[in-house]
Enzyme design. Structure first.
Site, PDB file in Angstrom:
ATOM      1  N   HIS A   1      -9.771  21.853  36.516  1.00 24.01           N
ATOM      2  CA  HIS A   1      -9.459  21.940  37.428  1.00 24.01           C
ATOM      3  C   HIS A   1      -9.356  23.497  37.822  1.00 24.01           C
ATOM      4  CE1 HIS A   1     -11.070  18.300  38.509  1.00 24.01           C
ATOM      5  NE2 HIS A   1     -10.452  18.515  40.313  1.00 24.01           N
TER       6      HIS A   1
ATOM      7  N   ASP B   1      -1.785  21.063  47.258  1.00 25.93           N
ATOM      8  CA  ASP B   1      -2.345  20.841  48.247  1.00 25.93           C
ATOM      9  C   ASP B   1      -3.159  19.163  47.577  1.00 25.93           C
ATOM     10  OD1 ASP B   1      -0.998  22.300  50.248  1.00 25.93           O
ATOM     11  OD2 ASP B   1      -2.559  23.511  50.096  1.00 25.93           O
TER      12      ASP B   1
ATOM     13  N   GLU C   1       2.811  25.480  56.393  1.00 25.22           N
ATOM     14  CA  GLU C   1       1.995  26.227  55.159  1.00 25.22           C
ATOM     15  C   GLU C   1       0.975  26.595  56.794  1.00 25.22           C
ATOM     16  OE1 GLU C   1      -0.469  25.069  52.864  1.00 25.22           O
ATOM     17  OE2 GLU C   1       0.231  24.009  51.504  1.00 25.22           O
TER      18      GLU C   1
HETATM   19  C1  LIG Z   1      -9.480  21.685  44.232  1.00 25.99           C
HETATM   20  C2  LIG Z   1      -8.112  22.351  44.206  1.00 25.99           C
HETATM   21  C3  LIG Z   1      -7.047  22.137  44.730  1.00 25.99           C
HETATM   22  C4  LIG Z   1      -5.947  23.235  44.467  1.00 25.99           C
HETATM   23  N1  LIG Z   1      -4.992  23.280  44.828  1.00 25.99           N
HETATM   24  C5  LIG Z   1      -3.590  23.678  44.482  1.00 25.99           C
HETATM   25  C6  LIG Z   1      -2.272  24.444  45.513  1.00 25.99           C
HETATM   26  O1  LIG Z   1      -2.099  23.293  46.354  1.00 25.99           O
HETATM   27  N2  LIG Z   1      -1.182  24.062  44.381  1.00 25.99           N
HETATM   28  C7  LIG Z   1      -1.383  24.968  43.275  1.00 25.99           C
HETATM   29  O2  LIG Z   1      -0.116  25.664  42.928  1.00 25.99           O
HETATM   30  N3  LIG Z   1      -2.700  24.542  42.814  1.00 25.99           N
HETATM   31  C8  LIG Z   1      -3.786  24.503  42.783  1.00 25.99           C
HETATM   32  N4  LIG Z   1      -4.726  24.432  42.691  1.00 25.99           N
HETATM   33  C9  LIG Z   1      -4.808  25.169  41.591  1.00 25.99           C
HETATM   34  C10 LIG Z   1      -4.625  24.135  40.498  1.00 25.99           C
HETATM   35  O3  LIG Z   1      -3.116  23.752  40.319  1.00 25.99           O
HETATM   36  C11 LIG Z   1      -4.330  24.524  38.804  1.00 25.99           C
HETATM   37  O4  LIG Z   1      -5.890  25.582  38.277  1.00 25.99           O
HETATM   38  C12 LIG Z   1      -4.151  23.820  37.845  1.00 25.99           C
HETATM   39  O5  LIG Z   1      -4.593  24.235  36.527  1.00 25.99           O
HETATM   40  C13 LIG Z   1      -5.302  23.082  37.492  1.00 25.99           C
HETATM   41  O6  LIG Z   1      -5.517  21.771  36.505  1.00 25.99           O
HETATM   42  P1  LIG Z   1      -5.383  20.990  35.510  1.00 25.99           P
HETATM   43  O7  LIG Z   1      -5.175  19.338  35.564  1.00 25.99           O
HETATM   44  O8  LIG Z   1      -6.795  20.588  36.242  1.00 25.99           O
HETATM   45  O9  LIG Z   1      -5.857  22.086  34.923  1.00 25.99           O
HETATM   46  P2  LIG Z   1      -6.560  22.641  33.606  1.00 25.99           P
HETATM   47  O10 LIG Z   1      -7.656  23.214  34.056  1.00 25.99           O
HETATM   48  O11 LIG Z   1      -7.534  21.714  32.964  1.00 25.99           O
HETATM   49  O12 LIG Z   1      -5.659  23.855  32.823  1.00 25.99           O
HETATM   50  C14 LIG Z   1      -5.348  24.554  33.635  1.00 25.99           C
HETATM   51  C15 LIG Z   1      -4.575  25.640  32.065  1.00 25.99           C
HETATM   52  O13 LIG Z   1      -3.536  25.116  31.998  1.00 25.99           O
HETATM   53  C16 LIG Z   1      -3.500  24.694  30.508  1.00 25.99           C
HETATM   54  N5  LIG Z   1      -3.260  22.995  30.663  1.00 25.99           N
HETATM   55  C17 LIG Z   1      -3.297  21.749  30.982  1.00 25.99           C
HETATM   56  N6  LIG Z   1      -2.477  21.150  30.824  1.00 25.99           N
HETATM   57  C18 LIG Z   1      -2.079  21.551  29.483  1.00 25.99           C
HETATM   58  C19 LIG Z   1      -0.215  19.869  29.053  1.00 25.99           C
HETATM   59  N7  LIG Z   1      -0.231  19.410  29.424  1.00 25.99           N
HETATM   60  N8  LIG Z   1       0.113  21.453  28.401  1.00 25.99           N
HETATM   61  C20 LIG Z   1       0.257  22.457  28.851  1.00 25.99           C
HETATM   62  N9  LIG Z   1      -1.262  23.387  28.929  1.00 25.99           N
HETATM   63  C21 LIG Z   1      -1.940  22.901  29.730  1.00 25.99           C
HETATM   64  C22 LIG Z   1      -4.953  24.507  30.287  1.00 25.99           C
HETATM   65  O14 LIG Z   1      -5.041  24.996  28.459  1.00 25.99           O
HETATM   66  C23 LIG Z   1      -5.325  25.925  30.824  1.00 25.99           C
HETATM   67  O15 LIG Z   1      -4.612  27.008  30.665  1.00 25.99           O
HETATM   68  C24 LIG Z   1      -5.689  23.581  43.218  1.00 25.99           C
HETATM   69  C25 LIG Z   1      -6.604  23.942  42.489  1.00 25.99           C
HETATM   70  C26 LIG Z   1      -8.231  23.279  42.808  1.00 25.99           C
HETATM   71  C27 LIG Z   1      -9.787  23.109  42.237  1.00 25.99           C
END
Ligand SMILES: Cc1cc2nc3c(=O)[nH]c(=O)nc-3n(C[C@H](O)[C@H](O)[C@H](O)COP(=O)(O)OP(=O)(O)OC[C@H]3O[C@@H](n4cnc5c(N)ncnc54)[C@H](O)[C@@H]3O)c2cc1C
Length: 510
Positions: free
Chosen positions: A86, A146, A259
């Site tokens: 994400h 969120d 918020e």
């Molecule tokens: C609809 C939506 C709502 C969101 N709302 C919020 C919010 O309210 N607050 C907020 O703070 N953020 C929010 N985000 C952003 C979100 O927290 C970050 O984009 C987060 O990185 C996404 O998590 P993911 O599991 O999909 O990570 P990914 O996109 O899969 O990875 C993100 C990064 O972290 C690394 N990574 C992933 N897993 C691990 C692990 N286990 N160990 C070490 N590194 C790792 C990856 O290599 C990459 O560099 C939102 C994003 C979306 C799409």
């Protein structure tokens, strides 16, 4: 035998032997090959794409370690942990590298019998953590995002913020222990006492120092219900005065969630008045907007937790005591009572609608930043009221956070001053003729960042993305040396998280 599962492998010099078309063998470890790699070459942002060599589905922490050790024997293989993909700028991608699908690690969610914490796998989704803790134990983590279809490791690599962060700090402040596989291939448990440098590096560390395979998440008793309130302001100065008053009250003397967001002063269904009401019985009545009002208005969003047994009159009283002194437009107040899980899963409902409209899967060139309190009024004038006066096709969040709730030994960088604002421009691409194209949205993001720089605003990107080392150096500022030293200790060959584009892979053959 290694039971990692590779969805597809493009054979190249990195692999010394292939035993058959569907497996590769290395040092006695067999990695079955299968499937497609397409999904790991895309992310929620939909702006970047990049093809990995293979997607690996590890079952255990040991599998993750073996993948990293294998990559370290090659001169150029990189490894990206993928949580739920994400990210919006390719952060979880590995161009011609190995992507480790963290959701496949079998660890689960274990609530400790003391009820004080849960041990959860790095690839667990926060939604699953919520359900297990609340439904199984009546407990819940304290600090959220969120939206909960994000993994624990993914948000801990950034910060993880929502309306509870003014009380508890971001999610990175609400874990006490991690299990991490470093870029050296070592599996280490760390906390503020045990391997503290690794612990502080990894939290907010953009995946640069290790892959989080387990996190110990602090819990508290879960409430049953939430009083969810939105109130509207026409003046930014009144909005910021009230929201700052709410987030700086002593613990237990404010709402449980605070918020805010900016919306367009028009009947635009995606950017304007209709985005404010919480239920269809109570629509937005624009005749109550004070005259004169500007092109945008402001909404303060609040939530108060309570238990089923609390008399509603007592909840009303607590709410009125807190909102009594606030200067919002009295007639533009919206409130509902919802279950605690329904409240935390509120964005999931929006997701379902967006999926039905086809816009969930369209690109999302989002921009997230932290802006110092000292510059937020000018930010409103230059950016919200001017560049963004027609909206971004989605929410424009703006709410304050407190620096004292963030431990600066962790890797996240923040603006100066105790109070700074999260500004999140959560753009959706609508198929309307008036909406901006993806390219125009990206260009508008650049224009906003350039304006902030030109005006000398104190700001940092959240969920940052830069394509040059200079950009990263500037982002980290006086923390850059520390960040580099941490990289040299825990991932000296720069194997991990290449999608962040901070360090170049290098090789130190042993
Ligand atoms: C609809 C939506 C709502 C969101 N709302 C919020 C919010 O309210 N607050 C907020 O703070 N953020 C929010 N985000 C952003 C979100 O927290 C970050 O984009 C987060 O990185 C996404 O998590 P993911 O599991 O999909 O990570 P990914 O996109 O899969 O990875 C993100 C990064 O972290 C690394 N990574 C992933 N897993 C691990 C692990 N286990 N160990 C070490 N590194 C790792 C990856 O290599 C990459 O560099 C939102 C994003 C979306 C799409």
């Amino acid at each position: 035998m290694m039971i990692a599962y590779i969805e597809r492998f493009v054979y190249e010099n990195d692999v010394e032997s292939m035993t058959d078309p569907e497996t590769i063998e290395q040092n006695g470890d067999v990695l079955p090959l299968h499937g497609n790699v397409e999904f790991a070459g895309k992310d929620f942002g939909g702006v970047q794409s990049s093809k990995p060599l293979a997607v690996i589905k590890p079952s255990t922490t040991d599998d993750v370690a073996k993948v990293i050790r294998r990559a370290s024997r090659s001169p150029h293989l990189t490894v990206a942990a993928r949580g739920n993909g994400h990210s919006v700028s390719g952060q979880a991608m590995a161009h011609r590298g190995l992507v480790v699908d963290m959701k496949s690690v079998e660890y689960g969610i274990h609530v400790d019998p003391t009820g004080k914490y849960a041990d959860v796998s790095g690839g667990a989704l926060w939604e699953d953590v919520l359900k297990r803790c609340v439904l199984g134990h009546g407990l819940a983590p304290r600090s959220w995002t969120d939206y909960l279809d994000l993994t624990v490791g993914g948000t801990l690599s950034n910060a993880g913020i929502s309306g509870q962060a003014f009380v508890f700090g971001p999610q990175t402040e609400n874990v006490t222990e991690l299990e991490v596989v470093t870029g050296n291939g070592d599996v280490l448990v760390c906390s503020s006492n045990l391997n503290p440098e690794l612990f502080f590096s990894v939290l907010g560390g953009l995946g640069q120092f290790g892959i989080i395979t387990r996190a110990r998440v602090l819990l508290q008793p879960a409430p049953d219900m939430v009083r969810w309130i939105r109130v509207v302001y026409s003046e930014f100065s009144e909005f910021t005065r009230d929201i700052e008053w709410l987030v700086t009250r002593r613990e237990g003397e404010s709402f449980d969630y605070v918020e805010g967001f900016v919306f367009v002063n028009s009947d635009d269904p995606v950017n304007g008045w209709p985005t404010v009401p919480l239920d269809s019985d109570h629509p937005f009545d624009p005749t109550h907007i004070p005259r004169p009002a500007g092109p945008v208005l402001y909404c303060l969003e609040l939530a108060l937790h309570y238990k089923n047994e609390d008399p509603l009159s007592a909840v009303d009283k607590r709410v009125e005591r807190l909102v009594g002194g606030l200067k919002f437009v009295e007639e533009l107040r919206f409130e509902v009572d919802v279950g605690y899980m329904d409240f935390l899963l509120r964005v999931k409902r929006a997701e379902q609608q967006a999926k039905a409209n086809g816009i969930w899967d369209a690109p999302h060139p989002w921009l997230n930043m932290f802006v110092s309190k000292k510059d937020i009024a000018n930010f409103d004038r230059v950016i919200f009221k001017n560049i963004l006066k027609y909206g971004v096709g989605g929410p424009m969040l703006v709410y304050p956070l407190l620096r004292s709730k963030w431990d600066d030994r962790k890797s996240v960088v923040l603006p100066e001053g105790e109070i700074f604002y999260l500004v999140a421009l959560l753009r959706f691409c609508f198929p309307y003729p008036k909406a901006l194209s993806v390219e125009e949205m990206v260009a508008q993001n650049q224009e906003i960042v350039q304006n902030c720089t030109k005006n000398g605003f104190d700001f940092k990107l959240y969920l940052p993305h830069y394509s040059s080392k200079e950009g990263w150096k500037h982002h980290f500022g006086n923390q850059w040396t520390r960040f580099q030293e941490r990289k040299a200790s825990f991932d000296p060959m720069a194997i991990l998280a290449p999608g962040q584009k901070i360090f170049q892979r290098n090789w130190q053959p042993s």
